[in-house]
Design a protein around this motif. Structure first.
Motif, PDB file in Angstrom:
ATOM      1  N   SER A  63       0.896  -1.177   0.073  1.00 48.36           N
ATOM      2  CA  SER A  63       0.111  -0.032  -0.062  1.00 48.36           C
ATOM      3  C   SER A  63       0.837   1.248   0.071  1.00 48.36           C
ATOM      4  CB  SER A  63      -0.951  -0.036   1.274  1.00 48.36           C
ATOM      5  OG  SER A  63      -0.344  -0.181   2.324  1.00 48.36           O
ATOM      6  N   LYS A  87      -2.137  10.168   0.663  1.00 50.89           N
ATOM      7  CA  LYS A  87      -3.548   9.799   0.422  1.00 50.89           C
ATOM      8  C   LYS A  87      -4.540   9.934   1.574  1.00 50.89           C
ATOM      9  CE  LYS A  87      -2.052   6.502  -3.186  1.00 50.89           C
ATOM     10  NZ  LYS A  87      -2.318   5.115  -3.802  1.00 50.89           N
ATOM     11  N   GLU A  89      -6.388   7.498   2.478  1.00 52.57           N
ATOM     12  CA  GLU A  89      -6.607   6.360   3.283  1.00 52.57           C
ATOM     13  C   GLU A  89      -5.118   6.123   4.056  1.00 52.57           C
ATOM     14  OE1 GLU A  89      -7.068   6.823   0.212  1.00 52.57           O
ATOM     15  OE2 GLU A  89      -6.478   5.392  -1.209  1.00 52.57           O
ATOM     16  N   ASP A  90      -4.030   7.076   3.941  1.00 53.70           N
ATOM     17  CA  ASP A  90      -2.839   7.178   4.785  1.00 53.70           C
ATOM     18  C   ASP A  90      -3.271   7.473   6.363  1.00 53.70           C
ATOM     19  OD1 ASP A  90      -1.138   7.883   1.863  1.00 53.70           O
ATOM     20  OD2 ASP A  90      -1.240   6.012   2.787  1.00 53.70           O
TER      21      ASP A  90
END
Length: 122
Positions: A63, A87, A89-90
């Motif tokens: 990822s 991002k 999602e990080d």
């Protein structure tokens, strides 16, 4: 007494960069493999990256591969994580850990920091 302390977290927009640092004291830093882990709200903690005691070997979770870079300075007892192209999602609490067995599994790490928060907005 071993202390592991992370710093460098913060809020950034998607596409931005942050560099996390982790200093360790009370242990012989240059004999420990070091790892970065993260835990997002409502999710289990996951391994992000690890580096061998010498810095000669590194490993990244799929990822973050190509976006994050792990490094260490044994003279300063400090571990780094350069995070680029961030991002949403990080977004997570990022933890630093020290261990004597190579790999990214949590059980391989003996000493943990308290974490530093990274928030990425879209």
């Amino acid at each position: 007494q071993v202390q592991v302390v992370e710093s460098g977290g913060g809020s950034v927009q998607a596409g931005g960069s942050l560099r996390l640092s982790c200093t360790a004291s009370g242990l012989t830093f240059d004999v420990y493999n070091m790892g970065w882990f993260r835990q997002a709200p409502g999710k289990e903690r996951e391994g992000v990256s690890c580096i061998s005691w010498s810095g000669g070997s590194t490993y990244y979770a799929d990822s973050v591969k190509g976006r994050f870079t792990i490094s260490r300075d044994n003279a300063k007892n400090t571990l780094y994580l350069q995070m680029n192209s961030l991002k949403p999602e990080d977004t997570a609490m990022y933890y630093c850990a020290a261990g004597t067995t190579w790999g990214l599994a949590e059980y391989k790490y003996n000493y943990w920091g308290q974490g530093t928060q990274v928030t990425v907005s879209s």
